[in-house]
Design an enzyme around this catalytic site. Structure first.
Site, short mmCIF file in Angstrom:
data_model
loop_
_atom_site.label_atom_id
_atom_site.label_comp_id
_atom_site.label_asym_id
_atom_site.label_seq_id
_atom_site.Cartn_x
_atom_site.Cartn_y
_atom_site.Cartn_z
N ASP A 46 -5.89 2.81 -3.54
CA ASP A 46 -7.16 2.79 -2.74
C ASP A 46 -7.60 3.89 -2.07
O ASP A 46 -8.49 4.08 -1.77
CB ASP A 46 -7.26 1.28 -1.79
CG ASP A 46 -6.07 1.38 -0.73
OD1 ASP A 46 -5.31 2.16 -0.91
OD2 ASP A 46 -6.22 0.22 0.05
N SER A 77 0.87 -1.17 -0.15
CA SER A 77 -0.01 0.04 0.05
C SER A 77 0.83 1.29 0.04
O SER A 77 1.65 1.39 -0.97
CB SER A 77 -0.85 0.15 1.22
OG SER A 77 -1.73 0.88 1.32
N ASP A 101 -1.02 1.93 -3.82
CA ASP A 101 -1.73 0.93 -4.36
C ASP A 101 -3.15 1.33 -4.91
O ASP A 101 -4.03 0.60 -5.23
CB ASP A 101 -1.91 -0.47 -3.54
CG ASP A 101 -2.68 -0.06 -2.27
OD1 ASP A 101 -2.69 0.93 -1.71
OD2 ASP A 101 -3.23 -1.07 -1.69
N ASP A 108 -2.48 6.80 -3.19
CA ASP A 108 -1.42 6.22 -2.58
C ASP A 108 -0.75 5.05 -3.36
O ASP A 108 -1.31 4.76 -4.69
CB ASP A 108 -1.94 5.61 -1.20
CG ASP A 108 -2.64 4.22 -1.26
OD1 ASP A 108 -3.43 4.25 -2.20
OD2 ASP A 108 -2.62 3.37 -0.30
MG MG Z 1 -3.44 1.53 -0.02
#
Ligand code: MG
Length: 456
Positions: free
Chosen positions: A243, A96, A241, A239
């Site tokens: 999400d 992440s 990744d 961010d």
């Molecule tokens: Mg994330």
């Protein structure tokens, strides 16, 4: 028995904690948990993700799973794919927003939502007992490459957008995916909505050379300046990744996620009164005031995105959010999704005809201060008992720590840290002076209590 999972899946330093051999073993445990079923896998663009994904695929295949490899894609894209392709589960190799030397493993149930704490325990048990399912040599299945994942996902998100209304506005948008996987989805999505799109830090680069992958305001100066220089309507920072999404208004001001989530909640409740909105107890009172004002009911969860997703599923709630820029929209999928969140903001801007700065200025304003008081782990329980006693008779929420609501709209959350020998204080008030007073008062109170307990 040890633990593998933290608040957000399995995380650690790549090639130190998360080695390929460790990941194969975790993969075999996960494959055993899914009883050799069908599993979709994918990863972010970190330097070590492809290495760890190969190991994960081997482990899953060894347990007899049929593996579908979605390749490099945003976390919400892989989650959506798991849900849409109706497989038994999914695994994502991603850390992440963590620094580039980290990596991680997220396990998804068949609906694309991360598995529950109980299911994590079941996987841990298989891992530590080494109770692995092993497929016979002629029953090991060849992994397949999954095509068209990003295309299907973009079609899925677009279903929730007022496409014509947004297209008419010809919004000018600057995107900063932090050299992460969001560059594979968000710019294309915006192009298709008729936006004029500018992308900074667009190249996939697992070293995150342009800015740290966490979209904190201190990391977003370049985006804010670019929005201003280009006279854009909106800036979006994702961010690592993709999400979470943090937004910059047309004046170049960066807004923390509690405000944009409150804006989304407000417009959602105006159309769907009496709905339940789900958020962690650490979220700011802006959310609480907006949800009350627009006749919704607010449900608090423990801190952590998995907690929000699972509470939403339990209550059949449509909307959830976190102050860090995670918004969960269940008609799409009840997980955080930066592209979906951007779409919801564009819907609101198009429908209202107002700029983001104008929309956000109409929300209540709160001052927030966070601080820590050092406290040895073994004293935390006793300290929290005293905190509960101190707040006797006041309206409070105790799902994670103790949050107390005062009649003037101020609130204080006192919560033992899960990772450090400290107790956290989150104070909020309508004025800066008041928030300072609250922080000082409860810092003094906690220090006094800790001292007293130590001396007993
Ligand atoms: Mg994330």
């Amino acid at each position: 028995m040890g633990a593998l999972f933290g608040t957000n899946g399995i995380r650690g330093l790549a090639n130190i904690d998360l080695t390929p051999e460790f990941t194969v073993k975790v993969g075999t445990a996960i494959g055993t948990f899914f009883d050799g079923g069908e599993v979709v896998v994918g990863s972010d663009a970190r330097c070590t993700s492809s290495m760890l994904l190969s190991a994960m695929i081997s482990g899953l295949a060894s347990a007899g799973c049929k593996v579908y490899n979605a390749g490099v894609a945003p976390t919400p894209t892989i989650q959506y794919t798991v849900k849409e392709r109706m497989v038994d589960g999914g695994v994502i190799i991603t850390a992440s927003h963590n620094p580039p030397e980290y990596n991680g493993i997220k396990v998804l149930a068949g609906d694309g939502v991360e598995v529950s704490r109980k299911e994590e325990k079941a996987i841990e048990e298989i891992f530590f007992d080494q109770g692995f399912r092993r497929a016979r040599w002629d029953q090991v299945k060849e992994p397949s490459i999954l095509e068209g994942v990003i295309e299907d996902y973009l079609a899925g998100v677009t279903r929730h957008i007022e496409v014509e209304a947004v297209r008419e506005k010809r919004f000018k948008v600057v995107v900063d995916p932090a050299n992460g996987v969001g560059s594979l989805t968000l710019p294309t999505f915006l192009h298709r909505l008729g936006c004029k799109v500018y992308v900074i830090n667009a190249e996939l680069d697992g070293r995150f050379p342009s800015r740290p992958p966490e979209p904190r305001p201190e990391n977003l100066g370049e985006l804010a300046r670019t929005v201003k220089a280009l006279k854009a309507d909106l800036g979006v920072a994702l961010d690592g990744d993709a999400d979470r999404a943090i937004f910059v208004d047309e004046t170049g001001k960066i807004h923390w996620g509690d405000k944009t989530f409150a804006l989304i909640a407000k417009f959602f409740l105006m159309k769907n009164p009496n709905s339940t909105i789900v958020t962690p107890v650490s979220s700011s009172s802006i959310i609480r005031e907006v949800v009350n004002k627009y006749d919704g009911s607010l449900v608090f969860t423990k801190v952590g995105s998995v907690e929000v997703s699972h509470k939403m599923k339990e209550l059949n709630a449509t909307l959830g959010g976190e102050e860090n820029g995670g918004v969960f929209y269940a008609p799409h999928i009840p997980v955080r999704d930066g592209t979906m969140t951007t779409g919801l903001i564009l819907n609101i801007m198009a429908e209202s005809g107002k700029s983001l700065s104008e929309l956000l200025s109409e929300l209540p304003a709160y001052f927030i201060k966070k601080s820590n008081v050092k406290c040895p782990n073994e004293l935390k329980g006793k300290v929290m008992e005293r905190v509960i006693k101190e707040f006797e008779g006041l309206p409070k929420e105790t799902v994670d720590g103790v949050k107390v609501f005062f009649s003037n709209g101020s609130a204080v959350l006192i919560r033992p840290s899960g990772t450090e020998p400290a107790i956290r204080i989150y104070a909020e008030a309508k004025s800066e002076g008041e928030v300072d007073i609250l922080t000082q008062r409860y810092t003094n109170f906690l220090e006094k209590v800790i001292k007293e307990i130590r001396e007993v």
